[in-house]
Design an enzyme around this catalytic site. Structure first.
Site: not given
Length: 299
Positions: A23, A164
């Site tokens: 999106n 991360y």
């Protein structure tokens, strides 16, 4: 292929492509580019309203499916909805350096979403996949390490960037072991990986960070980041060109930060076969999802 661009994507008519996190950012750009070439694209997103808004702005045949990679039950529900073939799965969605957060199942958010969520989704969809699995990693994998004693940061002081980096290293180890298993099973499906360089996506926007870090990220973005369009090219390259199994695509410019995509190198840690196998086994234990060897199509 030199100077690959979206115009070099071949016709995708008749192909179904699933893109996670489609999106916004490079996921949205990748999905739109593939839809423009005739693919039936499924936007796999957490927020259906945002997904529908993105789909409405795309050409071609695009649908939206609800998928929360931080929730194993959501992943199973999404995968159970597919009975028809999927040609390409693009594991694009990701989170970057949030404060310490846990998934629904108790995993550290970055490891749980970026790696374990895509691990589970891929293995659940593999019986339907007939062409390629593309997993988006990062240059950040180069500073990553896999701490098997504390994968989910339950005992160590939490360091968002280290978490991360671990998750992005896991993406490449996953790709390598997936390709090994696919080849061993005689499957024609390829596992490839890509990274966008430094792309000006939502991952670089502040989300619970301190002011100083926010300013550093803004300056880095302004000076070095690619656009979403350019940042998506390595993913599209890995999804549609003649890539080798376990091939890794990234920008060809200075420090792989920007530029036209090509095959690029990776860290020594990401090539460790033993670590890749162990990570796979641990990921199966954590997710309860295993490699569907007996359900795969053979070459």
């Amino acid at each position: 292929m030199m100077n690959f661009s979206a115009s070099d994507i071949p016709s995708m008519t008749g192909c179904t492509v699933v893109v996670t996190g489609a999106n916004s950012g490079i996921g949205r750009t990748s999905a739109s580019a593939l839809a423009a070439k005739g693919a039936h694209v499924v936007l796999a997103v957490r927020n259906l309203d945002k997904g529908r808004a993105a789909a409405a702005a795309m050409p071609g045949e695009v649908e939206v499916g609800e998928l929360d990679l931080a929730d194993l039950s959501s992943i199973r529900t999404f995968a159970d909805g597919f009975s028809e073939p999927v040609d390409i799965l693009i594991n694009n969605a990701g989170v970057m350096i949030p404060p310490l957060t846990r998934t629904v199942d108790g995993f550290e958010l970055q490891f749980g979403t970026n790696h374990l969520g895509h691990f589970a989704l891929t293995n659940l969809l593999l019986p339907q996949i007939r062409n390629r699995v593309v997993t988006v990693s990062s240059n950040g994998h180069k500073i990553g390490s896999i701490d098997f004693d504390d994968l989910n940061w339950e005992r160590r002081p939490y360091r968002p960037m280290a978490a991360y980096a671990q998750s992005k290293l896991a993406n490449l180890l996953f790709t390598a072991e997936l390709q090994r298993r696919l080849a061993e099973a005689g499957s024609p499906v390829l596992a490839t990986a890509a990274h966008p360089g430094m792309a000006a996506t939502n991952l670089l926007k502040p989300d619970g960070h301190g002011r100083a870090r926010h300013l550093v990220m803004r300056m880095a973005t302004a000076l070095a980041a690619q656009s979403d369009d350019d940042g998506a090219l390595p993913t599209l390259y890995a999804a549609t060109t003649e890539m080798p199994g376990n091939g890794y695509a990234g920008p060809g410019g200075l420090l792989q930060g920007r530029g036209a995509p090509k095959l690029v190198g990776r860290s020594h840690r990401s090539k460790d076969v033993d670590v890749a196998r162990r990570l796979w086994e641990v990921s199966e234990e954590l997710t309860g999802v295993t490699f569907p060897q007996h359900s795969l199509r053979s070459a």
